[in-house]
Design a protein around this motif. Sequence first.
Motif, mmCIF file in Angstrom:
data_model
loop_
_atom_site.group_PDB
_atom_site.id
_atom_site.type_symbol
_atom_site.label_atom_id
_atom_site.label_comp_id
_atom_site.label_asym_id
_atom_site.label_seq_id
_atom_site.Cartn_x
_atom_site.Cartn_y
_atom_site.Cartn_z
ATOM 1 N N GLN A 120 -26.761 50.608 41.947
ATOM 2 C CA GLN A 120 -26.265 50.270 40.617
ATOM 3 C C GLN A 120 -27.408 49.697 39.781
ATOM 4 O O GLN A 120 -28.150 48.840 40.254
ATOM 5 C CB GLN A 120 -25.149 49.232 40.706
ATOM 6 N N VAL A 121 -27.517 50.192 38.538
ATOM 7 C CA VAL A 121 -28.524 49.722 37.601
ATOM 8 C C VAL A 121 -27.824 49.421 36.282
ATOM 9 O O VAL A 121 -27.115 50.284 35.749
ATOM 10 C CB VAL A 121 -29.638 50.769 37.369
ATOM 11 N N LEU A 152 -21.963 57.137 34.765
ATOM 12 C CA LEU A 152 -22.324 56.247 33.661
ATOM 13 C C LEU A 152 -21.060 55.486 33.289
ATOM 14 O O LEU A 152 -20.125 56.054 32.731
ATOM 15 C CB LEU A 152 -22.854 57.063 32.475
ATOM 16 N N ILE A 153 -21.044 54.204 33.615
ATOM 17 C CA ILE A 153 -19.828 53.403 33.504
ATOM 18 C C ILE A 153 -19.968 52.359 32.412
ATOM 19 O O ILE A 153 -21.016 51.725 32.257
ATOM 20 C CB ILE A 153 -19.521 52.728 34.862
ATOM 21 N N ASP A 173 -21.271 52.786 22.753
ATOM 22 C CA ASP A 173 -21.526 51.699 23.701
ATOM 23 C C ASP A 173 -22.993 51.274 23.689
ATOM 24 O O ASP A 173 -23.890 52.112 23.564
ATOM 25 C CB ASP A 173 -21.128 52.110 25.123
ATOM 26 N N ASP A 174 -23.201 49.969 23.848
ATOM 27 C CA ASP A 174 -24.573 49.451 23.876
ATOM 28 C C ASP A 174 -24.966 48.933 25.257
ATOM 29 O O ASP A 174 -26.010 48.308 25.414
ATOM 30 C CB ASP A 174 -24.769 48.369 22.812
ATOM 31 N N ALA A 175 -24.120 49.191 26.251
ATOM 32 C CA ALA A 175 -24.422 48.805 27.628
ATOM 33 C C ALA A 175 -23.905 49.909 28.549
ATOM 34 O O ALA A 175 -22.909 50.563 28.241
ATOM 35 C CB ALA A 175 -23.777 47.469 27.974
ATOM 36 N N VAL A 176 -24.600 50.097 29.661
ATOM 37 C CA VAL A 176 -24.182 51.118 30.630
ATOM 38 C C VAL A 176 -24.581 50.678 32.038
ATOM 39 O O VAL A 176 -25.642 50.097 32.236
ATOM 40 C CB VAL A 176 -24.782 52.506 30.294
ATOM 41 N N VAL A 208 -32.603 56.439 30.092
ATOM 42 C CA VAL A 208 -31.879 55.407 29.347
ATOM 43 C C VAL A 208 -32.839 54.644 28.436
ATOM 44 O O VAL A 208 -33.834 54.091 28.890
ATOM 45 C CB VAL A 208 -31.173 54.420 30.312
ATOM 46 N N ASP A 209 -32.501 54.617 27.147
ATOM 47 C CA ASP A 209 -33.289 53.876 26.162
ATOM 48 C C ASP A 209 -32.610 52.523 25.974
ATOM 49 O O ASP A 209 -31.766 52.352 25.086
ATOM 50 C CB ASP A 209 -33.360 54.648 24.845
ATOM 51 N N GLY A 210 -32.948 51.579 26.836
ATOM 52 C CA GLY A 210 -32.334 50.263 26.791
ATOM 53 C C GLY A 210 -33.076 49.295 27.697
ATOM 54 O O GLY A 210 -34.047 49.652 28.352
ATOM 55 N N GLN A 211 -32.576 48.080 27.712
ATOM 56 C CA GLN A 211 -33.205 47.016 28.492
ATOM 57 C C GLN A 211 -32.507 46.896 29.848
ATOM 58 O O GLN A 211 -31.320 46.605 29.913
ATOM 59 C CB GLN A 211 -33.096 45.696 27.721
ATOM 60 N N GLN A 212 -33.260 47.105 30.925
ATOM 61 C CA GLN A 212 -32.689 46.964 32.255
ATOM 62 C C GLN A 212 -32.567 45.488 32.585
ATOM 63 O O GLN A 212 -33.509 44.717 32.410
ATOM 64 C CB GLN A 212 -33.559 47.666 33.291
#
Length: 175
Positions: free
Chosen positions: A17-18, A42-43, A102-105, A126-130
């Motif tokens: 899970q990430v 993708l949840i 959504d802004d989180a996945v 994914v273009d986002g902050q892990q």
Amino acid sequence: MHTSHQLELYPGQTVTQVLFKCVRNSADLRKSAMEGKINAALINPKMLVDPFQVIVAANKAVHLQNIGKMKTRSLYSEILFNLSPTNNISEAFRRFGISDADDAVLVVLVATDDESQTLADVTEMVDGQQVHVEELPTLSDVTQIRKLYKVTPQEEKIGSLLDSVVCKMATKDVM
């Protein structure tokens, strides 16, 4: 930052899970997943209480895949379906899958020895902050979760919200 859990009944398979926040390309991710370009679940993390909930759903999905009794077309769609308290597949996708806004996945991979797509391949898309998966509860919409799973105050006096949710996920096939 990611967590991995080896399934006890299926030692060759690991659930990873990430979690991502501040995601800017949810629409592209959703489209890629629907086209089969992303081999992962993708949840929407707003509908999850705890990472354990995903492990339960993934374990059930792997089991159903191994015995040939899946109700959906892929292992990853089966994970989404198993998160739901109902037997309505399209409702499960709508509630637990990501939407364009959504802004989180939460990205979930079930890795086997012959897996072609790696964790790095998926997370690169994914273009986002892990962030650490332990931050998942901070993204949860507890009010919506209680409503969806019909958790009563009496149930929460006996056990936790997670206990109620997992119990309802596990028993949906027999109710």
